[in-house]
Scaffold this motif. Structure first.
Motif, mmCIF file in Angstrom:
data_model
loop_
_atom_site.group_PDB
_atom_site.id
_atom_site.type_symbol
_atom_site.label_atom_id
_atom_site.label_comp_id
_atom_site.label_asym_id
_atom_site.label_seq_id
_atom_site.Cartn_x
_atom_site.Cartn_y
_atom_site.Cartn_z
ATOM 1 N N GLY A 160 -1.604 4.284 12.985
ATOM 2 C CA GLY A 160 -1.543 3.436 14.289
ATOM 3 C C GLY A 160 -0.489 2.346 14.466
ATOM 4 N N ASP A 161 0.031 2.088 13.263
ATOM 5 C CA ASP A 161 1.214 1.274 13.330
ATOM 6 C C ASP A 161 2.689 1.604 13.233
ATOM 7 O OD1 ASP A 161 -0.558 -1.122 13.943
ATOM 8 O OD2 ASP A 161 -0.993 -1.160 11.972
ATOM 9 N N GLY A 162 2.675 2.827 13.168
ATOM 10 C CA GLY A 162 4.021 3.610 13.063
ATOM 11 C C GLY A 162 4.671 3.689 11.630
ATOM 12 N N ARG A 163 3.477 3.638 10.445
ATOM 13 C CA ARG A 163 4.061 3.627 9.451
ATOM 14 C C ARG A 163 3.713 5.005 8.724
ATOM 15 N NH1 ARG A 163 0.376 -1.620 7.923
ATOM 16 N NH2 ARG A 163 -1.001 -0.035 8.888
ATOM 17 N N ILE A 164 4.589 5.286 7.683
ATOM 18 C CA ILE A 164 4.157 6.565 7.004
ATOM 19 C C ILE A 164 4.206 6.195 5.382
ATOM 20 C CG2 ILE A 164 5.099 8.357 8.404
ATOM 21 C CD1 ILE A 164 7.808 8.377 6.770
ATOM 22 N N THR A 165 3.289 7.099 4.652
ATOM 23 C CA THR A 165 3.031 6.484 3.220
ATOM 24 C C THR A 165 4.177 7.308 2.344
ATOM 25 O OG1 THR A 165 0.730 6.669 3.876
ATOM 26 C CG2 THR A 165 1.547 6.952 1.433
ATOM 27 N N MET A 166 4.817 6.636 1.374
ATOM 28 C CA MET A 166 5.669 7.123 0.691
ATOM 29 C C MET A 166 5.194 7.664 -0.550
ATOM 30 S SD MET A 166 8.722 6.503 1.836
ATOM 31 C CE MET A 166 8.193 7.215 3.409
ATOM 32 N N GLU B 112 12.393 0.389 -0.988
ATOM 33 C CA GLU B 112 12.771 0.167 0.489
ATOM 34 C C GLU B 112 13.234 1.747 0.861
ATOM 35 O OE1 GLU B 112 15.066 -3.847 1.303
ATOM 36 O OE2 GLU B 112 16.222 -2.396 -0.030
ATOM 37 N N VAL B 113 13.275 2.018 2.153
ATOM 38 C CA VAL B 113 13.539 3.273 2.608
ATOM 39 C C VAL B 113 14.577 3.307 3.771
ATOM 40 C CG1 VAL B 113 12.697 5.263 3.919
ATOM 41 C CG2 VAL B 113 11.210 3.862 2.489
ATOM 42 N N PRO C 240 11.399 3.405 12.238
ATOM 43 C CA PRO C 240 12.219 2.309 13.177
ATOM 44 C C PRO C 240 11.470 2.655 14.524
ATOM 45 C CG PRO C 240 13.619 3.250 11.509
ATOM 46 C CD PRO C 240 12.297 3.960 11.228
ATOM 47 N N GLY C 241 11.584 1.484 15.356
ATOM 48 C CA GLY C 241 11.047 1.708 16.526
ATOM 49 C C GLY C 241 11.495 2.498 17.512
ATOM 50 N N ALA C 242 12.822 2.598 17.567
ATOM 51 C CA ALA C 242 13.306 3.670 18.434
ATOM 52 C C ALA C 242 13.138 5.063 17.874
ATOM 53 C CB ALA C 242 15.147 3.470 18.232
ATOM 54 N N PHE C 243 12.806 5.701 16.395
ATOM 55 C CA PHE C 243 12.459 6.665 16.030
ATOM 56 C C PHE C 243 11.168 7.152 16.595
ATOM 57 C CE2 PHE C 243 15.636 7.123 12.249
ATOM 58 C CZ PHE C 243 16.788 6.813 13.041
ATOM 59 N N ARG C 244 10.306 6.068 16.514
ATOM 60 C CA ARG C 244 8.801 6.175 16.726
ATOM 61 C C ARG C 244 8.621 6.229 18.306
ATOM 62 N NH1 ARG C 244 7.841 1.339 13.932
ATOM 63 N NH2 ARG C 244 7.308 0.104 15.970
ATOM 64 N N ALA C 245 9.447 5.726 19.091
ATOM 65 C CA ALA C 245 9.244 5.936 20.537
ATOM 66 C C ALA C 245 9.939 7.347 20.730
ATOM 67 C CB ALA C 245 10.661 4.904 21.401
ATOM 68 N N LEU C 246 11.062 8.059 20.246
ATOM 69 C CA LEU C 246 11.195 9.289 20.522
ATOM 70 C C LEU C 246 10.358 10.279 19.897
ATOM 71 C CD1 LEU C 246 13.322 11.182 21.564
ATOM 72 C CD2 LEU C 246 14.787 11.043 19.423
ATOM 73 N N LYS D 213 0.989 -1.212 -0.090
ATOM 74 C CA LYS D 213 0.053 0.093 -0.135
ATOM 75 C C LYS D 213 0.891 1.255 0.103
ATOM 76 C CE LYS D 213 -3.972 -2.007 2.269
ATOM 77 N NZ LYS D 213 -4.856 -1.860 3.365
ATOM 78 N N GLY D 214 2.282 0.972 -0.104
ATOM 79 C CA GLY D 214 3.057 2.343 -0.145
ATOM 80 C C GLY D 214 3.424 2.735 1.104
ATOM 81 N N ARG D 215 3.425 2.099 2.210
ATOM 82 C CA ARG D 215 3.549 2.625 3.418
ATOM 83 C C ARG D 215 4.964 1.870 4.085
ATOM 84 N NH1 ARG D 215 -1.955 0.431 5.808
ATOM 85 N NH2 ARG D 215 -0.891 -1.471 4.996
ATOM 86 N N VAL D 216 5.759 2.379 4.922
ATOM 87 C CA VAL D 216 6.781 1.996 5.375
ATOM 88 C C VAL D 216 6.699 2.236 7.151
ATOM 89 C CG1 VAL D 216 8.237 4.068 4.915
ATOM 90 C CG2 VAL D 216 9.374 1.935 5.167
ATOM 91 N N SER D 217 7.383 1.211 7.556
ATOM 92 C CA SER D 217 7.365 1.303 8.924
ATOM 93 C C SER D 217 8.408 2.290 9.532
ATOM 94 C CB SER D 217 7.593 -0.033 9.775
ATOM 95 O OG SER D 217 6.408 -0.746 9.772
#
Length: 154
Positions: free
Chosen positions: A90-96, A109-110, A21-27, A15-19
């Motif tokens: 809600g799952d920490g993804r952004i659309t490219m 890939e990103v 990274p967890g550490a970046f989302r947490a910050l 769907k053109g989304r990428v997660s």
């Protein structure tokens, strides 16, 4: 941790989304970012990404610029016209989006690169090349400093 550190590469989904990274989302969550501000990097095929504090930093700089100078218009066109908001789902993804892909060359890939107060989004191979160039420049500086400094290599 209160800095964006390290790097990662994640695959874009169907769907053109990428997660992010967890550490970046947490910050981002710790800093209270509900949206991310992304600005096309001026001299690299990357996006600088942070929260409203990143946009506000540029706008404070703009406020200090004489509004009658072309520089003020140029800075506003850059900061506002070359920037966009990215929504974390809600799952920490952004659309490219095309906005991102056109500037970075991202396809499947990103690459995410921590830069302290913000992070960057890259096409992974370009990110690897950039980091190799950074290391080469820094190695050259170190070698030049050591050559000009008696006892520096001891």
């Amino acid at each position: 941790m209160d800095r964006f550190l390290s790097s990662a590469v994640n695959r874009i989904d169907a769907k053109g989304r990428v997660s992010v990274p967890g550490a970046f989302r947490a910050l981002a969550a710790k800093r209270g970012y509900h949206e991310l501000y992304a600005l096309r990097a001026l001299d690299e095929p990357a996006l600088d990404v942070g929260g409203m504090d990143l946009l506000e930093r540029y706008e404070r700089q703009l406020e200090q610029t004489n509004p009658f100078l072309r520089t003020a218009d140029d800075m506003s066109a850059y900061v506002h016209g070359e920037g966009t908001f990215l929504k974390l789902d809600g799952d920490g993804r952004i659309t490219m989006s095309d906005f991102i892909r056109e500037h970075t060359g991202i396809t499947s890939e990103v690459g995410f690169l921590g830069r302290g107060q913000f992070f960057q989004i890259w096409e992974p191979e370009r990110m690897r090349q950039h980091l190799a160039q950074v290391r080469a420049r820094l190695t050259s500086l170190r070698q030049a400093a050591q050559a000009g400094s008696p006892g520096a290599s001891e």
